[in-house]
Design a protein around this motif. Structure first.
Motif, PDB file in Angstrom:
ATOM      1  N   PRO A  45     -41.348 -11.137  22.053  1.00  0.00           N
ATOM      2  CA  PRO A  45     -41.274 -12.437  21.385  1.00  0.00           C
ATOM      3  C   PRO A  45     -40.111 -12.482  20.419  1.00  0.00           C
ATOM      4  N   ARG A  46     -39.390 -13.569  20.425  1.00  0.00           N
ATOM      5  CA  ARG A  46     -38.243 -13.702  19.533  1.00  0.00           C
ATOM      6  C   ARG A  46     -38.690 -13.748  18.080  1.00  0.00           C
ATOM      7  N   ALA A  47     -37.879 -13.154  17.223  1.00  0.00           N
ATOM      8  CA  ALA A  47     -38.157 -13.161  15.803  1.00  0.00           C
ATOM      9  C   ALA A  47     -37.254 -14.175  15.126  1.00  0.00           C
ATOM     10  N   PRO A  48     -37.675 -14.746  14.000  1.00  0.00           N
ATOM     11  CA  PRO A  48     -36.832 -15.687  13.291  1.00  0.00           C
ATOM     12  C   PRO A  48     -35.498 -15.049  12.963  1.00  0.00           C
ATOM     13  N   SER A  49     -34.413 -15.763  13.142  1.00  0.00           N
ATOM     14  CA  SER A  49     -33.082 -15.203  12.942  1.00  0.00           C
ATOM     15  C   SER A  49     -32.350 -15.964  11.854  1.00  0.00           C
ATOM     16  N   ALA A  50     -31.380 -15.267  11.217  1.00  0.00           N
ATOM     17  CA  ALA A  50     -30.596 -15.916  10.185  1.00  0.00           C
ATOM     18  C   ALA A  50     -29.648 -16.943  10.784  1.00  0.00           C
ATOM     19  N   ALA A  89     -29.870  -9.644  15.647  1.00  0.00           N
ATOM     20  CA  ALA A  89     -28.420  -9.736  15.759  1.00  0.00           C
ATOM     21  C   ALA A  89     -27.867 -10.955  15.051  1.00  0.00           C
ATOM     22  N   GLY A  90     -28.688 -11.960  14.795  1.00  0.00           N
ATOM     23  CA  GLY A  90     -28.194 -13.184  14.195  1.00  0.00           C
ATOM     24  C   GLY A  90     -27.673 -12.996  12.794  1.00  0.00           C
ATOM     25  N   ALA A  91     -28.174 -11.994  12.082  1.00  0.00           N
ATOM     26  CA  ALA A  91     -27.768 -11.805  10.696  1.00  0.00           C
ATOM     27  C   ALA A  91     -26.598 -10.844  10.613  1.00  0.00           C
ATOM     28  N   THR A  92     -25.515 -11.138  11.302  1.00  0.00           N
ATOM     29  CA  THR A  92     -24.365 -10.246  11.296  1.00  0.00           C
ATOM     30  C   THR A  92     -23.733 -10.158   9.924  1.00  0.00           C
ATOM     31  N   GLY A  93     -23.979 -11.146   9.091  1.00  0.00           N
ATOM     32  CA  GLY A  93     -23.416 -11.100   7.751  1.00  0.00           C
ATOM     33  C   GLY A  93     -24.399 -10.544   6.738  1.00  0.00           C
ATOM     34  N   ALA A  94     -25.499  -9.948   7.199  1.00  0.00           N
ATOM     35  CA  ALA A  94     -26.512  -9.452   6.279  1.00  0.00           C
ATOM     36  C   ALA A  94     -25.939  -8.392   5.369  1.00  0.00           C
ATOM     37  N   GLY A  95     -26.440  -8.361   4.150  1.00  0.00           N
ATOM     38  CA  GLY A  95     -26.026  -7.337   3.205  1.00  0.00           C
ATOM     39  C   GLY A  95     -25.038  -7.902   2.201  1.00  0.00           C
ATOM     40  N   ALA A  96     -25.348  -7.650   0.927  1.00  0.00           N
ATOM     41  CA  ALA A  96     -24.484  -8.168  -0.116  1.00  0.00           C
ATOM     42  C   ALA A  96     -23.330  -7.225  -0.404  1.00  0.00           C
ATOM     43  N   THR A  97     -23.310  -6.034   0.232  1.00  0.00           N
ATOM     44  CA  THR A  97     -22.266  -5.061  -0.019  1.00  0.00           C
ATOM     45  C   THR A  97     -21.512  -4.761   1.251  1.00  0.00           C
ATOM     46  N   GLY A  98     -20.273  -4.346   1.130  1.00  0.00           N
ATOM     47  CA  GLY A  98     -19.461  -3.979   2.273  1.00  0.00           C
ATOM     48  C   GLY A  98     -19.508  -2.491   2.509  1.00  0.00           C
ATOM     49  N   ALA A  99     -18.686  -2.024   3.478  1.00  0.00           N
ATOM     50  CA  ALA A  99     -18.696  -0.615   3.853  1.00  0.00           C
ATOM     51  C   ALA A  99     -18.325   0.275   2.675  1.00  0.00           C
ATOM     52  N   GLY A 100     -17.409  -0.211   1.800  1.00  0.00           N
ATOM     53  CA  GLY A 100     -17.004   0.610   0.672  1.00  0.00           C
ATOM     54  C   GLY A 100     -17.926   0.489  -0.513  1.00  0.00           C
ATOM     55  N   GLU A 107     -34.380 -12.588   3.092  1.00  0.00           N
ATOM     56  CA  GLU A 107     -34.295 -11.338   2.338  1.00  0.00           C
ATOM     57  C   GLU A 107     -33.343 -10.353   3.005  1.00  0.00           C
ATOM     58  N   TRP A 108     -33.393 -10.271   4.329  1.00  0.00           N
ATOM     59  CA  TRP A 108     -32.481  -9.364   5.026  1.00  0.00           C
ATOM     60  C   TRP A 108     -31.036  -9.817   4.869  1.00  0.00           C
ATOM     61  N   LYS A 109     -30.818 -11.130   4.862  1.00  0.00           N
ATOM     62  CA  LYS A 109     -29.457 -11.636   4.725  1.00  0.00           C
ATOM     63  C   LYS A 109     -28.852 -11.239   3.380  1.00  0.00           C
ATOM     64  N   ALA A 110     -29.688 -11.147   2.354  1.00  0.00           N
ATOM     65  CA  ALA A 110     -29.211 -10.795   1.014  1.00  0.00           C
ATOM     66  C   ALA A 110     -29.349  -9.303   0.720  1.00  0.00           C
ATOM     67  N   ALA A 111     -29.922  -8.533   1.638  1.00  0.00           N
ATOM     68  CA  ALA A 111     -30.189  -7.112   1.386  1.00  0.00           C
ATOM     69  C   ALA A 111     -28.891  -6.322   1.256  1.00  0.00           C
ATOM     70  N   ARG A 138     -31.375  -2.180   2.998  1.00  0.00           N
ATOM     71  CA  ARG A 138     -32.709  -1.954   2.428  1.00  0.00           C
ATOM     72  C   ARG A 138     -33.186  -3.185   1.675  1.00  0.00           C
ATOM     73  N   ALA A 139     -34.446  -3.567   1.938  1.00  0.00           N
ATOM     74  CA  ALA A 139     -35.118  -4.640   1.208  1.00  0.00           C
ATOM     75  C   ALA A 139     -36.473  -4.093   0.768  1.00  0.00           C
ATOM     76  N   ARG A 140     -36.665  -3.951  -0.528  1.00  0.00           N
ATOM     77  CA  ARG A 140     -37.840  -3.283  -1.076  1.00  0.00           C
ATOM     78  C   ARG A 140     -37.969  -1.889  -0.461  1.00  0.00           C
ATOM     79  N   GLU A 141     -39.100  -1.570   0.185  1.00  0.00           N
ATOM     80  CA  GLU A 141     -39.226  -0.248   0.825  1.00  0.00           C
ATOM     81  C   GLU A 141     -38.845  -0.279   2.302  1.00  0.00           C
ATOM     82  N   TRP A 142     -38.363  -1.417   2.787  1.00  0.00           N
ATOM     83  CA  TRP A 142     -38.051  -1.565   4.202  1.00  0.00           C
ATOM     84  C   TRP A 142     -36.590  -1.219   4.475  1.00  0.00           C
ATOM     85  N   LEU A 143     -36.361  -0.512   5.565  1.00  0.00           N
ATOM     86  CA  LEU A 143     -35.011  -0.127   5.967  1.00  0.00           C
ATOM     87  C   LEU A 143     -34.699  -0.701   7.341  1.00  0.00           C
ATOM     88  N   ARG A 144     -33.496  -1.189   7.492  1.00  0.00           N
ATOM     89  CA  ARG A 144     -33.020  -1.733   8.770  1.00  0.00           C
ATOM     90  C   ARG A 144     -31.739  -1.011   9.136  1.00  0.00           C
TER      91      ARG A 144
END
Length: 215
Positions: A23-28, A64-75, A97-101, A120-126
């Motif tokens: 089943p598809r999951a909600p995407s950013a 895959a929809g949240a390709t821009g997820a994460g508030a930080t870059g590789a560095g 939450e994942w988009k801002a993680a 990472r969002a709270r104790e969850w890791l992606r």
């Protein structure tokens, strides 16, 4: 039917047998939700855990929809335990939450996982590997609670799926091993399932922080 058409039809059948749509999951981003990993071939010697097997509903997953997820870059990767882990279990993060993680740095990462990114969002890791050709994802051992997998659909004219991700909670007392497989040459032909990356997570009761590796 021309020989080339027959070959492509056989290749497509091989991919279909290795993957199953979940089943598809909600995407950013609308229309970009990935597919859940399917069971590997019986002779591959691994056991696949889908979102349903793991007791997760898939709600709130970004895929895959949240390709821009994460508030930080590789560095700007944060240490895995930069923010204290919550004492009580929390629900699966939402797409927002994942988009801002923030992007985090695993305890160790080998060359095979160089193209993967962790959030990472709270104790969850992606853990997302966007450029890896993924054939299956399997939970080899440990706690299945909250574990969920996704495999992205083919893109760029390819007939093979490109990209996949794993999501799971990190809680004290946890131990789990997850394997990401790819396609490669072997006794079963070009669609032989071969190990690509192994993710190991554990948090022993006497340790101040968890250890997560990808190699």
């Amino acid at each position: 039917m021309k020989p080339r058409s027959v070959l492509l039809a056989l290749m497509g059948a091989g991919v279909a047998s290795a993957l199953a749509v979940a089943p598809r999951a909600p995407s950013a981003q609308p229309g970009a939700a990935p597919k859940a990993a399917a069971s590997a071939a019986a002779d591959a010697g691994v056991t696949n855990a889908t979102a349903t097997d793991a007791g997760a509903t898939g709600a709130g997953a970004t895929g895959a929809g949240a390709t821009g997820a994460g508030a930080t870059g590789a560095g700007d990767e944060l240490p895995l335990d930069a923010v204290p882990f919550p004492a009580e279990p929390s629900k699966q993060p939402t797409a927002a939450e994942w988009k801002a993680a923030p992007r985090v740095r695993l305890s160790r990462a080998g060359p095979a996982a160089a193209g993967c990114r962790a959030y990472r969002a709270r104790e969850w890791l992606r853990v997302r590997c966007p450029e890896l050709t993924v054939s299956a994802i399997s939970l080899l051992g440990g706690k299945a609670e909250g574990v969920a997998f996704w495999i992205d659909p083919p893109r760029g004219g390819s007939e093979l799926p490109r990209g996949g991700e794993v999501m799971f909670p990190i809680r004290r007392g946890d131990r789990r091993v997850i394997q990401i497989l790819t396609f490669g040459p072997g006794y079963d032909g070009p669609f032989t399932l071969l190990p690509a990356i192994v993710i190991q997570e554990q948090w022993l009761d006497d340790e101040p922080a968890p250890t997560v590796t990808a190699s």
